[in-house]
Design a protein around this motif. Sequence first.
Motif, PDB file in Angstrom:
ATOM      1  N   VAL A   1      54.407  44.855  28.108  1.00 29.00           N
ATOM      2  CA  VAL A   1      55.637  44.878  27.351  1.00 29.00           C
ATOM      3  C   VAL A   1      55.355  45.068  25.772  1.00 29.00           C
ATOM      4  O   VAL A   1      54.463  44.477  25.144  1.00 29.00           O
ATOM      5  CB  VAL A   1      56.263  43.274  27.754  1.00 29.00           C
ATOM      6  CG1 VAL A   1      56.951  43.284  28.988  1.00 29.00           C
ATOM      7  CG2 VAL A   1      55.353  42.312  27.238  1.00 29.00           C
ATOM      8  N   SER A   2      56.478  45.532  25.100  1.00 29.17           N
ATOM      9  CA  SER A   2      56.339  45.841  23.810  1.00 29.17           C
ATOM     10  C   SER A   2      57.346  45.184  23.242  1.00 29.17           C
ATOM     11  O   SER A   2      58.708  44.887  23.664  1.00 29.17           O
ATOM     12  CB  SER A   2      56.463  47.286  23.505  1.00 29.17           C
ATOM     13  OG  SER A   2      56.785  47.390  21.892  1.00 29.17           O
ATOM     14  N   LEU A   3      57.203  44.475  22.055  1.00 28.37           N
ATOM     15  CA  LEU A   3      58.230  43.646  21.127  1.00 28.37           C
ATOM     16  C   LEU A   3      59.340  44.795  20.883  1.00 28.37           C
ATOM     17  O   LEU A   3      60.581  44.340  20.663  1.00 28.37           O
ATOM     18  CB  LEU A   3      57.830  42.686  20.217  1.00 28.37           C
ATOM     19  CG  LEU A   3      57.059  41.756  20.618  1.00 28.37           C
ATOM     20  CD1 LEU A   3      56.924  40.939  19.245  1.00 28.37           C
ATOM     21  CD2 LEU A   3      57.885  40.922  21.690  1.00 28.37           C
ATOM     22  N   GLY A   4      58.843  45.874  20.135  1.00 25.54           N
ATOM     23  CA  GLY A   4      59.527  46.784  19.630  1.00 25.54           C
ATOM     24  C   GLY A   4      58.948  48.284  19.102  1.00 25.54           C
ATOM     25  O   GLY A   4      57.650  47.977  19.334  1.00 25.54           O
TER      26      GLY A   4
ATOM     27  N   TYR B   1      57.224  49.137  16.841  1.00 28.86           N
ATOM     28  CA  TYR B   1      56.093  48.721  15.655  1.00 28.86           C
ATOM     29  C   TYR B   1      55.075  48.353  16.175  1.00 28.86           C
ATOM     30  O   TYR B   1      54.899  48.100  17.057  1.00 28.86           O
ATOM     31  CB  TYR B   1      56.741  48.288  14.507  1.00 28.86           C
ATOM     32  CG  TYR B   1      57.536  46.839  15.174  1.00 28.86           C
ATOM     33  CD1 TYR B   1      59.030  46.915  15.381  1.00 28.86           C
ATOM     34  CD2 TYR B   1      56.775  45.552  15.573  1.00 28.86           C
ATOM     35  CE1 TYR B   1      59.482  45.883  16.091  1.00 28.86           C
ATOM     36  CE2 TYR B   1      57.261  44.717  16.198  1.00 28.86           C
ATOM     37  CZ  TYR B   1      58.661  44.819  16.526  1.00 28.86           C
ATOM     38  OH  TYR B   1      59.112  43.573  17.085  1.00 28.86           O
ATOM     39  N   VAL B   2      54.089  48.427  15.310  1.00 28.64           N
ATOM     40  CA  VAL B   2      52.659  48.261  15.713  1.00 28.64           C
ATOM     41  C   VAL B   2      52.169  46.691  15.182  1.00 28.64           C
ATOM     42  O   VAL B   2      52.174  46.711  13.842  1.00 28.64           O
ATOM     43  CB  VAL B   2      51.629  49.174  15.442  1.00 28.64           C
ATOM     44  CG1 VAL B   2      50.218  48.830  16.142  1.00 28.64           C
ATOM     45  CG2 VAL B   2      52.050  50.400  16.546  1.00 28.64           C
ATOM     46  N   LEU B   3      51.618  45.789  15.884  1.00 30.51           N
ATOM     47  CA  LEU B   3      51.055  44.598  15.294  1.00 30.51           C
ATOM     48  C   LEU B   3      49.579  44.531  15.390  1.00 30.51           C
ATOM     49  O   LEU B   3      49.055  45.593  16.031  1.00 30.51           O
ATOM     50  CB  LEU B   3      51.746  43.411  16.200  1.00 30.51           C
ATOM     51  CG  LEU B   3      53.258  43.279  16.135  1.00 30.51           C
ATOM     52  CD1 LEU B   3      53.648  42.302  17.353  1.00 30.51           C
ATOM     53  CD2 LEU B   3      53.846  42.917  14.964  1.00 30.51           C
TER      54      LEU B   3
ATOM     55  N   ALA C   1      53.219  38.712  19.784  1.00 28.47           N
ATOM     56  CA  ALA C   1      54.223  39.051  20.931  1.00 28.47           C
ATOM     57  C   ALA C   1      54.246  37.816  21.955  1.00 28.47           C
ATOM     58  O   ALA C   1      55.235  37.430  22.537  1.00 28.47           O
ATOM     59  CB  ALA C   1      53.768  40.310  21.649  1.00 28.47           C
TER      60      ALA C   1
ATOM     61  N   PRO D   1      51.122  42.390  26.318  1.00 24.42           N
ATOM     62  CA  PRO D   1      51.739  42.940  25.020  1.00 24.42           C
ATOM     63  C   PRO D   1      51.028  43.990  24.678  1.00 24.42           C
ATOM     64  O   PRO D   1      49.756  44.128  24.438  1.00 24.42           O
ATOM     65  CB  PRO D   1      51.601  41.615  24.135  1.00 24.42           C
ATOM     66  CG  PRO D   1      51.309  40.540  24.830  1.00 24.42           C
ATOM     67  CD  PRO D   1      50.323  40.969  26.068  1.00 24.42           C
ATOM     68  N   THR D   2      51.883  45.116  24.442  1.00 30.39           N
ATOM     69  CA  THR D   2      51.318  46.338  23.755  1.00 30.39           C
ATOM     70  C   THR D   2      52.466  47.242  23.343  1.00 30.39           C
ATOM     71  O   THR D   2      53.354  47.206  23.855  1.00 30.39           O
ATOM     72  CB  THR D   2      50.390  47.288  24.995  1.00 30.39           C
ATOM     73  OG1 THR D   2      50.389  48.434  24.418  1.00 30.39           O
ATOM     74  CG2 THR D   2      51.193  47.047  26.076  1.00 30.39           C
ATOM     75  N   PRO D   3      52.197  47.807  22.183  1.00 33.90           N
ATOM     76  CA  PRO D   3      53.336  48.651  21.615  1.00 33.90           C
ATOM     77  C   PRO D   3      53.575  49.717  22.456  1.00 33.90           C
ATOM     78  O   PRO D   3      54.554  50.611  22.514  1.00 33.90           O
ATOM     79  CB  PRO D   3      52.658  49.421  20.406  1.00 33.90           C
ATOM     80  CG  PRO D   3      51.156  49.038  20.368  1.00 33.90           C
ATOM     81  CD  PRO D   3      51.000  47.847  21.211  1.00 33.90           C
TER      82      PRO D   3
ATOM     83  N   GLY E   1      47.644  42.614  17.061  1.00 33.87           N
ATOM     84  CA  GLY E   1      47.160  42.212  18.407  1.00 33.87           C
ATOM     85  C   GLY E   1      48.367  41.614  19.123  1.00 33.87           C
ATOM     86  O   GLY E   1      49.724  41.501  18.629  1.00 33.87           O
ATOM     87  N   GLY E   2      48.085  41.021  20.286  1.00 37.33           N
ATOM     88  CA  GLY E   2      49.282  40.543  21.217  1.00 37.33           C
ATOM     89  C   GLY E   2      49.748  39.251  20.975  1.00 37.33           C
ATOM     90  O   GLY E   2      50.576  38.872  21.522  1.00 37.33           O
TER      91      GLY E   2
END
Length: 493
Positions: A163-166, A168-170, A176, A113-115, A172-173
């Motif tokens: 993969v990115s959820l959307g 925006y930046v969280l 996600a 998971p990564t933006p 960490g993974g």
Amino acid sequence: MRIDVLTIFPAYLDALDLSLVGKARRDGLLDLRVHDLRAWTTDRHRTVDDTPFGGGAGMVMRPDIWGKALDDVLATGSVPAPATETPAVGLDHPAPAAAVTLTPAPRQVLLVPTPSGERFTQAMAEDLARADQLVLACGRYEGIDARVAEHYGASSSVEVREVSLGDYVLNGGEVAALVIVEAVARLLPGVLGNPDSLVEESHGAAGLLEYPVYTKPPVWAGLEVPEVLTSGHHGKVARWRRDQALVGTARRRPDMVAALDPHQLDRADRVVLAGQGWFVPAGGRPARVTVRHGRAEDAAALAELAAFTFPLACPPHMAVQDIQAFISEHLTSAHFDAYLADAARYQVLTAESADGVLVGYTLTVLPLSADEPPYADDVAALVTARPAAELSKVYVLPDYQGSGVAGVLLEATAADLAVRVVDGVAPAALWLGTNKANRRAQRSYQRAGFTVVGTRRFRVGDSLEEDLVMVRDLRAGEAAEVGETTGPTSGTR
Ligand code: ADE
């Protein structure tokens, strides 16, 4: 299915013990293991990160720690799927010394998971649900050293997907990972109590957002459940839900409407989309048409369009000179100048394709007082509602006929009439005359809510034609104002 999540915050994933995913784990449908990445460190401080080469803010996660952890987790997941095939044994097939066991390699997917990854979608969740093992590598800080994805991506036995959820930046993974595990796990056989719930949901095969849902009580906060849902009429409920799905998708996710497969759109769908400002060109995907009020500078283009399209709507028996006479009497640039200058009497709406081409227009004659009857006696006797407006012209370029542009214009016309109040009342009816021989036009008006109420005589040049008179009740549907640059937002029929 086996899922491994690697993280420095294993407790983050505790939520996966709850609800349907937790039950799937307990029922043995999902073998989910959460690992603490620090278990693979060897130093006293259990360090997993270091400063970035090239400088910059933050810390980067070390590839050597990740490498050890991933090698271990992928190795334990690479035990072949239990697919055993024993060759037939018979006269032609003497028994071999030992049965041959075919062992397809398990499909292992490493998800990072990564933006900056590809967008996670329902289609991806469906694909991942067919894998044997998912390994989720949850990065923190500035992310994981890029060589980790590169190294495993080069391996023929592991698929790597960032993969990115959307957009925006969280931090960490982990969040996600929660999302991905839940989206995938609910697709596994046996996880959902009622697998029918998967059929019509948002982002499913239909490519639409889901329709709104309701339950008891039937009235809450003064709001009633839509009547059709309590009618017991399954066909009507299905149509209403599809209409709602189309309208909601058009309003909130135009990108999804533009991607709809035109072969999946029936006539009723196209009428609904027309109400939202979309048409379906021949052989193409849905496209937006912009409807606006005509402006003075449109007169010449409108006259050109009228001169081109009016003859196409005339029956074959009509003489060319009669058609030309009608155009010079009603549809020159000077006539459009006059229509556009008199907004109290005339409503002119134009439809432009996305590339700015004028593809259609409507000309509507408005009543100046609430009780003004239609101008001809034969029509006044047939159209009794007051105030009544006359849809004098609705013309669309031939390439756009049957595409829904006329529908978009008609809905915009009706929506705009709702705010054309005369003597305190908005027009109650919109009427039109259409040549008896033009069956195509009549069908399209019928689809747009017009019904035949009788006939009238209509002069084109020296030719006296018989027209059908059709009326649409404007009080039947909701309506909204036509904006300067957008299509109508009103109801659809
Ligand atoms: N990690 C940080 N931001 C993320 C995002 N938008 N999607 C997936 N993983 C992330």
